[in-house]
Design a protein around this motif. Structure first.
Motif, mmCIF file in Angstrom:
data_model
loop_
_atom_site.group_PDB
_atom_site.id
_atom_site.type_symbol
_atom_site.label_atom_id
_atom_site.label_comp_id
_atom_site.label_asym_id
_atom_site.label_seq_id
_atom_site.Cartn_x
_atom_site.Cartn_y
_atom_site.Cartn_z
ATOM 1 N N VAL A 1 0.830 -1.140 0.039
ATOM 2 C CA VAL A 1 0.077 -0.132 0.008
ATOM 3 C C VAL A 1 0.979 1.252 0.065
ATOM 4 O O VAL A 1 1.856 1.262 0.723
ATOM 5 C CB VAL A 1 -0.939 0.010 1.233
ATOM 6 N N THR A 2 0.651 2.352 -0.860
ATOM 7 C CA THR A 2 1.219 3.343 -0.831
ATOM 8 C C THR A 2 0.388 4.428 -0.425
ATOM 9 O O THR A 2 -0.838 4.476 -0.871
ATOM 10 C CB THR A 2 1.895 3.863 -2.273
ATOM 11 N N ALA A 3 1.070 5.614 0.186
ATOM 12 C CA ALA A 3 -0.164 6.633 0.631
ATOM 13 C C ALA A 3 0.787 7.819 0.682
ATOM 14 O O ALA A 3 1.574 7.991 1.509
ATOM 15 C CB ALA A 3 -0.683 6.279 2.154
ATOM 16 N N PHE A 4 0.638 8.788 -0.320
ATOM 17 C CA PHE A 4 1.489 9.699 -0.582
ATOM 18 C C PHE A 4 0.867 11.061 -0.294
ATOM 19 O O PHE A 4 -0.180 11.319 -1.067
ATOM 20 C CB PHE A 4 2.235 9.769 -2.033
ATOM 21 N N GLU A 5 1.102 11.796 0.993
ATOM 22 C CA GLU A 5 0.364 13.088 1.409
ATOM 23 C C GLU A 5 -1.063 12.688 1.356
ATOM 24 O O GLU A 5 -1.944 13.543 0.923
ATOM 25 C CB GLU A 5 0.665 13.882 0.271
ATOM 26 N N ILE A 6 -1.602 11.546 2.145
ATOM 27 C CA ILE A 6 -2.737 11.250 2.251
ATOM 28 C C ILE A 6 -3.307 11.254 3.980
ATOM 29 O O ILE A 6 -4.357 11.850 4.029
ATOM 30 C CB ILE A 6 -3.200 10.121 1.721
ATOM 31 N N PHE A 7 -2.484 11.051 4.629
ATOM 32 C CA PHE A 7 -2.753 10.723 6.047
ATOM 33 C C PHE A 7 -3.044 12.190 6.822
ATOM 34 O O PHE A 7 -3.752 12.042 7.838
ATOM 35 C CB PHE A 7 -1.793 10.118 6.733
ATOM 36 N N GLU A 8 -2.526 12.943 6.135
ATOM 37 C CA GLU A 8 -2.818 14.468 6.779
ATOM 38 C C GLU A 8 -4.083 15.015 6.520
ATOM 39 O O GLU A 8 -4.790 15.769 7.320
ATOM 40 C CB GLU A 8 -1.802 15.632 6.402
ATOM 41 N N HIS A 9 -4.734 14.443 5.589
ATOM 42 C CA HIS A 9 -6.030 14.789 5.104
ATOM 43 C C HIS A 9 -7.153 14.101 6.049
ATOM 44 O O HIS A 9 -8.455 14.341 5.604
ATOM 45 C CB HIS A 9 -6.528 14.684 3.823
ATOM 46 N N LEU A 10 -6.881 12.868 6.808
ATOM 47 C CA LEU A 10 -7.872 12.068 7.397
ATOM 48 C C LEU A 10 -7.695 12.559 8.894
ATOM 49 O O LEU A 10 -6.807 12.862 9.563
ATOM 50 C CB LEU A 10 -7.638 10.652 7.281
ATOM 51 N N LEU A 11 -8.961 12.441 9.372
ATOM 52 C CA LEU A 11 -9.463 12.681 10.764
ATOM 53 C C LEU A 11 -8.591 11.424 11.638
ATOM 54 O O LEU A 11 -8.120 11.659 12.603
ATOM 55 C CB LEU A 11 -10.784 12.744 11.322
ATOM 56 N N SER A 12 -8.900 10.258 11.070
ATOM 57 C CA SER A 12 -8.240 9.261 11.849
ATOM 58 C C SER A 12 -7.577 8.190 10.894
ATOM 59 O O SER A 12 -8.184 7.172 10.522
ATOM 60 C CB SER A 12 -9.577 8.413 12.337
ATOM 61 N N PRO A 13 -6.358 8.592 10.721
ATOM 62 C CA PRO A 13 -5.351 7.723 9.922
ATOM 63 C C PRO A 13 -5.153 6.392 10.648
ATOM 64 O O PRO A 13 -4.714 5.534 9.835
ATOM 65 C CB PRO A 13 -4.319 8.584 9.632
ATOM 66 N N PHE A 14 -5.235 6.315 11.593
ATOM 67 C CA PHE A 14 -5.213 5.197 12.567
ATOM 68 C C PHE A 14 -5.962 4.032 12.016
ATOM 69 O O PHE A 14 -5.590 2.832 11.854
ATOM 70 C CB PHE A 14 -5.426 5.336 14.202
ATOM 71 N N THR A 15 -7.305 4.407 12.073
ATOM 72 C CA THR A 15 -8.195 3.327 11.344
ATOM 73 C C THR A 15 -7.984 2.788 10.065
ATOM 74 O O THR A 15 -7.795 1.483 9.589
ATOM 75 C CB THR A 15 -9.565 4.074 11.223
ATOM 76 N N VAL A 16 -7.347 3.762 9.272
ATOM 77 C CA VAL A 16 -6.969 3.303 7.717
ATOM 78 C C VAL A 16 -5.825 2.397 7.844
ATOM 79 O O VAL A 16 -5.627 1.483 7.139
ATOM 80 C CB VAL A 16 -6.475 4.697 6.870
ATOM 81 N N LEU A 17 -4.679 3.048 8.724
ATOM 82 C CA LEU A 17 -3.445 2.140 8.821
ATOM 83 C C LEU A 17 -3.755 0.496 9.305
ATOM 84 O O LEU A 17 -3.314 -0.325 8.893
ATOM 85 C CB LEU A 17 -2.442 2.825 9.844
ATOM 86 N N GLN A 18 -4.699 0.454 10.093
ATOM 87 C CA GLN A 18 -4.975 -0.952 10.958
ATOM 88 C C GLN A 18 -5.923 -1.710 9.585
ATOM 89 O O GLN A 18 -5.748 -2.936 9.830
ATOM 90 C CB GLN A 18 -5.949 -0.521 12.095
ATOM 91 N N SER A 19 -6.458 -1.071 8.817
ATOM 92 C CA SER A 19 -7.371 -1.821 8.078
ATOM 93 C C SER A 19 -6.695 -2.565 6.875
ATOM 94 O O SER A 19 -6.888 -3.075 6.013
ATOM 95 C CB SER A 19 -8.368 -0.963 7.281
ATOM 96 N N ILE A 20 -5.381 -1.897 6.491
ATOM 97 C CA ILE A 20 -4.539 -2.502 5.407
ATOM 98 C C ILE A 20 -4.203 -3.676 5.576
ATOM 99 O O ILE A 20 -3.523 -4.102 6.654
ATOM 100 C CB ILE A 20 -3.235 -1.606 5.382
ATOM 101 N N LYS A 21 -4.279 -4.784 4.728
ATOM 102 C CA LYS A 21 -3.982 -6.199 4.640
ATOM 103 C C LYS A 21 -2.736 -6.406 4.193
ATOM 104 O O LYS A 21 -2.190 -7.542 4.542
ATOM 105 C CB LYS A 21 -5.026 -6.889 3.768
ATOM 106 N N ALA A 22 -1.992 -5.646 3.339
ATOM 107 C CA ALA A 22 -1.011 -5.772 2.701
ATOM 108 C C ALA A 22 0.407 -5.819 3.953
ATOM 109 O O ALA A 22 -0.037 -5.128 4.867
ATOM 110 C CB ALA A 22 -0.315 -4.785 1.631
ATOM 111 N N ASP A 23 1.252 -6.449 3.615
ATOM 112 C CA ASP A 23 2.309 -6.387 4.535
ATOM 113 C C ASP A 23 3.425 -5.373 4.647
ATOM 114 O O ASP A 23 4.391 -5.312 5.475
ATOM 115 C CB ASP A 23 2.998 -7.782 4.492
ATOM 116 N N LYS A 24 3.316 -4.615 3.593
ATOM 117 C CA LYS A 24 4.378 -3.462 3.192
ATOM 118 C C LYS A 24 3.496 -2.039 2.984
ATOM 119 O O LYS A 24 2.602 -2.175 2.363
ATOM 120 C CB LYS A 24 5.019 -3.905 2.039
ATOM 121 N N LEU A 25 4.133 -0.931 3.281
ATOM 122 C CA LEU A 25 3.628 0.199 3.383
ATOM 123 C C LEU A 25 4.784 1.208 3.206
ATOM 124 O O LEU A 25 5.792 1.308 3.506
ATOM 125 C CB LEU A 25 3.129 0.605 4.693
ATOM 126 N N VAL A 26 4.443 2.007 2.064
ATOM 127 C CA VAL A 26 5.336 3.206 1.793
ATOM 128 C C VAL A 26 4.394 4.384 1.691
ATOM 129 O O VAL A 26 3.613 4.493 0.975
ATOM 130 C CB VAL A 26 5.968 3.140 0.218
#
Length: 173
Positions: free
Chosen positions: A71-96
């Protein structure tokens, strides 16, 4: 290609960091709608699918249904109220993921005309690290870079020396 497009420095650093950690054989779910950087990833040989523009604070179904290995997330998390929820929902084992860093000499970004283009968070590097760790990710590599401008003044001068972007490669614990 990206060398002649705005924002060329950010795109150059981001694709180099991605190529350092993610082989072209991996499949990528890129959080956010198709954008100029999606095209850059595809031109560099990556197989990329984007989310569809849904509000990820409310709807993570495209994330949880994805079979992507990265999963890639380039300048996305600052736009979310709850990036924690999104990070937990990721099934992939790698994140950039990359975020703009909080600058002590500049207020947080706020668009007055676009209700979706707002920063709810501008992280310091240690805050983003803690968020990732709490959501079950181990940071393997990280990098920061500046974002100088050609404007005159104290703040533009400080942008030559103060890192603005922070990118991490993390793996699921």
């Amino acid at each position: 290609m990206y060398e002649k497009t705005f924002p060329n420095k950010r795109f150059k650093h981001t694709i180099q960091f991605l190529e350092k950690h993610v082989p072209k054989t991996e499949t990528i779910l890129d959080l956010g709608v198709v954008n100029p950087f999606t095209d850059i990833m595809v031109k560099h040989g990556y197989s990329v699918v984007n989310t569809k523009g849904e509000d990820l604070d409310f709807d993570t179904s495209n994330i949880t249904k994805s079979d992507a290995t990265v999963v890639t997330a380039f300048e996305i998390f600052e736009h979310l109220l709850s990036p924690f929820t999104v990070l937990q929902s990721i099934k992939a084992d790698k994140l950039v993921a990359s975020v703009p860093l909080r600058l002590w000499f500049s207020s947080a970004y706020r668009s007055k005309s676009d209700m979706f283009d707002r920063h709810y968070h501008e992280f310091e590097d240690w805050q983003f690290d803690w968020l990732l760790e709490k959501a079950g990710w181990k940071i393997i590599d990280r990098q920061k870079w500046t974002n100088p401008t050609k404007k005159m003044g104290i703040r533009p001068m400080l942008r030559w020396f103060t890192p603005r972007y922070y990118i991490v490669y993390a793996e699921r614990v």
